[in-house]
Design an enzyme around this catalytic site. Sequence first.
Site, PDB file in Angstrom:
ATOM      1  N   SER A   1      -5.397  11.524  -1.157  1.00 16.31           N
ATOM      2  CA  SER A   1      -5.592  12.315   0.059  1.00 16.31           C
ATOM      3  C   SER A   1      -4.579  13.455   0.187  1.00 16.31           C
ATOM      4  CB  SER A   1      -5.524  11.417   1.290  1.00 16.31           C
ATOM      5  OG  SER A   1      -4.261  10.770   1.378  1.00 16.31           O
TER       6      SER A   1
ATOM      7  N   LYS B 265       0.838  -1.207   0.000  1.00 18.78           N
ATOM      8  CA  LYS B 265       0.000   0.000   0.000  1.00 18.78           C
ATOM      9  C   LYS B 265       0.869   1.250   0.000  1.00 18.78           C
ATOM     10  CE  LYS B 265      -3.552   2.714   0.238  1.00 18.78           C
ATOM     11  NZ  LYS B 265      -4.431   2.805   1.409  1.00 18.78           N
TER      12      LYS B 265
END
Length: 307
Positions: free
Chosen positions: A260, A187
């Site tokens: 984000s 990730k």
Amino acid sequence: MKIAVAGAGAMGSRVGLYLTQAGQDVVLLDDWQTHIDAVTAHGLKVHTLGETEYHPVSIRSFKDYSMPVDLVIVLTKAMAAEEKIKQLMAQGVITAETNVMSMMNGLGHGDLLRKYIADDKILLAVTMWSAGFNGPGEVTLEGTGNIEFGRMDGTVDDFVKELNAIFDEAQLNGRISEDIVTSIWNKALVNCCFNTYCAVTDKKIGEFGAYPYADDMLIPLMKEIIAVGERKGARLDFDATLNKFHAIYSPEVVGLHYPSMHQDIQNGRKTEVDFLTGRVAKYGREFSIPTPYCDILTHLVHQIEKS
């Protein structure tokens, strides 16, 4: 299960909403009173596939909540996590029986949790869900994803099995990982590449991928991260990762999404770059592995933050 989601931003709102709709006893915790008031008054305003709906969810401020819970899912910004964990412990939300899961972006969160939480109560997680925060009480939820999680030592106990069933019932697509270190670094590869590049180029993931020379930007950065991650115990596959990157450019995955870090910059907030490319560069220095792409991207993001 009684669950507190610490951090009611875009991802916290998505996870908390889905768990609430699946019948779990969920409270979202946040510090932004305007956001709390908007959700309390009208429900969470959700935009999905061109439609807008309002959904009731429970939300409270961190300082006003003191009920013990079975699980805390930490989805604050990485910079605030330690303070919030200590606050929740002091207020009795986190007890000796509480499991604490980090679902935050970035690296090094397991080390942080071990300062305060027993190893057999720690869960680490990574999620490929995306979410956009539009303003107080309002989010955009597009695409699909999953949550991969597990104990730091790979133990699959009854709580892990129960939580996986809950995630599946909530359509969050849970996956138990017996090698969470590799899951976290996989990730981190995504976030180090797309959070940073989309932030500095002001592009959505699909827009970045549409550039004919996107691979020329990605490949040297990926090689740095993989070299460092392998020294930290992760098993990373360059070819599989690059194929995954090409797949996520699709609008049906996360191609329409601003990561984000881009959202943080647009809203004048400090980013988590020090826990992404900045943390890879830090580890690289410890192992004497050069990380010039990580270094320059970290500096570029900090330059944009300051402007």
